[in-house]
Design a protein around this motif. Sequence first.
Motif, PDB file in Angstrom:
ATOM      1  N   ILE A 233     -11.816 -19.667  -6.853  1.00 46.96           N
ATOM      2  CA  ILE A 233     -12.211 -18.234  -5.599  1.00 46.96           C
ATOM      3  C   ILE A 233     -12.936 -19.041  -5.033  1.00 46.96           C
ATOM      4  O   ILE A 233     -13.820 -19.544  -5.316  1.00 46.96           O
ATOM      5  N   SER A 234     -13.334 -18.169  -3.458  1.00 45.16           N
ATOM      6  CA  SER A 234     -13.808 -18.687  -2.194  1.00 45.16           C
ATOM      7  C   SER A 234     -14.055 -17.509  -1.683  1.00 45.16           C
ATOM      8  O   SER A 234     -13.551 -16.600  -1.276  1.00 45.16           O
TER       9      SER A 234
ATOM     10  N   LYS B  38     -13.899  -9.542   3.454  1.00 41.58           N
ATOM     11  CA  LYS B  38     -13.037 -10.133   5.262  1.00 41.58           C
ATOM     12  C   LYS B  38     -13.137 -11.821   4.758  1.00 41.58           C
ATOM     13  O   LYS B  38     -12.690 -12.147   5.236  1.00 41.58           O
ATOM     14  N   TYR B  39     -13.971 -12.726   3.788  1.00 34.43           N
ATOM     15  CA  TYR B  39     -13.506 -13.552   3.565  1.00 34.43           C
ATOM     16  C   TYR B  39     -13.382 -14.205   1.804  1.00 34.43           C
ATOM     17  O   TYR B  39     -13.041 -15.387   2.029  1.00 34.43           O
ATOM     18  N   ARG B  40     -13.548 -13.021   1.378  1.00 32.62           N
ATOM     19  CA  ARG B  40     -13.145 -14.037  -0.777  1.00 32.62           C
ATOM     20  C   ARG B  40     -11.500 -13.723  -0.756  1.00 32.62           C
ATOM     21  O   ARG B  40     -10.689 -13.048  -0.103  1.00 32.62           O
ATOM     22  N   GLU B  41     -10.823 -14.948  -0.855  1.00 29.97           N
ATOM     23  CA  GLU B  41      -9.936 -16.063  -1.304  1.00 29.97           C
ATOM     24  C   GLU B  41      -9.929 -16.220  -2.432  1.00 29.97           C
ATOM     25  O   GLU B  41     -10.519 -16.439  -3.222  1.00 29.97           O
ATOM     26  N   THR B  42      -8.794 -15.548  -3.123  1.00 30.64           N
ATOM     27  CA  THR B  42      -8.339 -15.646  -4.878  1.00 30.64           C
ATOM     28  C   THR B  42      -6.537 -16.948  -4.767  1.00 30.64           C
ATOM     29  O   THR B  42      -5.862 -16.173  -4.456  1.00 30.64           O
ATOM     30  N   GLU B  43      -6.882 -18.008  -5.808  1.00 32.97           N
ATOM     31  CA  GLU B  43      -5.644 -18.340  -5.428  1.00 32.97           C
ATOM     32  C   GLU B  43      -5.300 -18.388  -7.556  1.00 32.97           C
ATOM     33  O   GLU B  43      -6.224 -18.998  -7.830  1.00 32.97           O
ATOM     34  N   VAL B  44      -4.032 -18.069  -8.536  1.00 32.51           N
ATOM     35  CA  VAL B  44      -4.145 -18.349  -9.435  1.00 32.51           C
ATOM     36  C   VAL B  44      -2.870 -18.969  -9.453  1.00 32.51           C
ATOM     37  O   VAL B  44      -1.615 -18.859  -8.686  1.00 32.51           O
ATOM     38  N   HIS B  45      -3.108 -20.409 -10.295  1.00 31.86           N
ATOM     39  CA  HIS B  45      -1.819 -21.295 -10.481  1.00 31.86           C
ATOM     40  C   HIS B  45      -1.369 -21.249 -11.924  1.00 31.86           C
ATOM     41  O   HIS B  45      -2.156 -21.808 -12.967  1.00 31.86           O
ATOM     42  N   LEU B  46       0.018 -21.914 -11.798  1.00 26.80           N
ATOM     43  CA  LEU B  46       0.390 -21.940 -13.626  1.00 26.80           C
ATOM     44  C   LEU B  46       0.887 -22.241 -13.612  1.00 26.80           C
ATOM     45  O   LEU B  46       2.611 -22.903 -12.567  1.00 26.80           O
ATOM     46  N   LEU B  47       0.850 -24.111 -13.752  1.00 32.30           N
ATOM     47  CA  LEU B  47       1.611 -25.395 -13.808  1.00 32.30           C
ATOM     48  C   LEU B  47       2.281 -25.610 -15.854  1.00 32.30           C
ATOM     49  O   LEU B  47       1.088 -25.812 -16.657  1.00 32.30           O
TER      50      LEU B  47
ATOM     51  N   ARG C   9      -2.407  -8.846  -8.425  1.00 25.78           N
ATOM     52  CA  ARG C   9      -2.844  -9.114  -7.414  1.00 25.78           C
ATOM     53  C   ARG C   9      -3.655  -7.826  -7.845  1.00 25.78           C
ATOM     54  O   ARG C   9      -3.056  -5.735  -8.164  1.00 25.78           O
ATOM     55  N   PRO C  10      -5.053  -7.415  -7.521  1.00 27.36           N
ATOM     56  CA  PRO C  10      -5.510  -6.470  -7.542  1.00 27.36           C
ATOM     57  C   PRO C  10      -5.373  -5.379  -5.881  1.00 27.36           C
ATOM     58  O   PRO C  10      -4.665  -5.562  -5.501  1.00 27.36           O
ATOM     59  N   LYS C  11      -5.294  -4.179  -6.361  1.00 28.04           N
ATOM     60  CA  LYS C  11      -4.894  -2.943  -5.380  1.00 28.04           C
ATOM     61  C   LYS C  11      -5.662  -3.636  -3.860  1.00 28.04           C
ATOM     62  O   LYS C  11      -6.738  -3.144  -3.995  1.00 28.04           O
ATOM     63  N   GLY C  12      -4.647  -3.159  -3.157  1.00 25.18           N
ATOM     64  CA  GLY C  12      -5.552  -3.316  -1.699  1.00 25.18           C
ATOM     65  C   GLY C  12      -6.126  -4.417  -1.533  1.00 25.18           C
ATOM     66  O   GLY C  12      -5.792  -4.370  -0.213  1.00 25.18           O
ATOM     67  N   ALA C  13      -5.188  -5.541  -2.280  1.00 23.60           N
ATOM     68  CA  ALA C  13      -5.613  -7.208  -2.066  1.00 23.60           C
ATOM     69  C   ALA C  13      -4.759  -7.463  -0.920  1.00 23.60           C
ATOM     70  O   ALA C  13      -2.854  -7.420  -0.865  1.00 23.60           O
ATOM     71  N   LYS C  14      -4.820  -8.694  -0.173  1.00 23.37           N
ATOM     72  CA  LYS C  14      -3.701  -9.239   1.324  1.00 23.37           C
ATOM     73  C   LYS C  14      -2.690 -10.622   0.411  1.00 23.37           C
ATOM     74  O   LYS C  14      -4.169 -11.328   0.498  1.00 23.37           O
ATOM     75  N   LYS C  15      -1.528 -10.659   0.299  1.00 16.92           N
ATOM     76  CA  LYS C  15      -1.243 -11.445  -0.099  1.00 16.92           C
ATOM     77  C   LYS C  15      -1.421 -12.681   0.881  1.00 16.92           C
ATOM     78  O   LYS C  15      -1.259 -12.547   1.981  1.00 16.92           O
ATOM     79  N   THR C  16      -1.406 -14.111   0.369  1.00 15.81           N
ATOM     80  CA  THR C  16      -1.628 -15.468   1.897  1.00 15.81           C
ATOM     81  C   THR C  16      -0.951 -16.730   1.334  1.00 15.81           C
ATOM     82  O   THR C  16      -0.889 -17.381   2.394  1.00 15.81           O
TER      83      THR C  16
END
Length: 266
Positions: free
Chosen positions: A244-245, A160-169, A104-111
């Motif tokens: 990414i949204s 404020k609104y950017r969300e990122t998800e990374v999935h490994l299947l 995760r980037p520094k300062g990013a919040k887990k979701t």
Amino acid sequence: MPPPVPPVPTEPPAAADAPVRRRPRGRTTLIIAAAALLGVSGGAALGYGIQAERAPTPLAALSQPGLGHPAKPLSADRAPAPLPVAQDRRVRTDGDLRKLLVDRPKGAKKTITDELGLDDGWQPLDQYAETNYKNPHYMFEALTEQGLRRVASVSWEQGKYRETEVHLLQFRSGDLLGAAEHLDSQLEYMPRDERGAGNEGDAIKGSGEGRYFLHPVERETGYLPAYRARALARRGDIVLDIHISDTVPIGKKAIRTLAERQLERL
């Protein structure tokens, strides 16, 4: 004095109404075809007769000594050393898959949390299908049939609104080739307007068939505009799926560099 002798014609006069006889059609073609058939048949019979008179050629033995390699096991001092863990990809991918997720980037919040409110990096298959696909029941069955083994996920919020998800299947190894099948199915519909991004996307460097996409902006009265980006790629039995949204445009560099960073860890 005798009467004059009339001249003797040198050629008989041609009858004006005598019919002209023509050669029947097809006779020449039939003659040539018959000759060709006789030639082929005669040649085949002659070749068969020559081959039949020859002595049979013995076949090679199915088991022959000396073909094994090496003939003797190598001694301990000459045997190649096993691959170090850093180079043995199977050791890394069969271990803790969560350790291969991009940081995760520094300062990013887990979701992302699981059904129990935990954030340990593992995501149950039903939760993954429920939160990532419009038809979760179909995708749950499809991924199960393709041999999906486990899903490791990480997510964060920035600004404020950017969300990122990374999935490994990770799919089970075998004759199903589930990872390749899943990636192909996702790449197949992404260029469609009604379901995917509506464009062919761009290639991810060093990924083979991997691509990243920018979706067209979605606007709805009373809501902020929605921008989305997605990256898909495969490394062996692992498929990476990144989303990414945001409410502002997402640059190609953001999704591309994130996908490249994740691929480097696989």
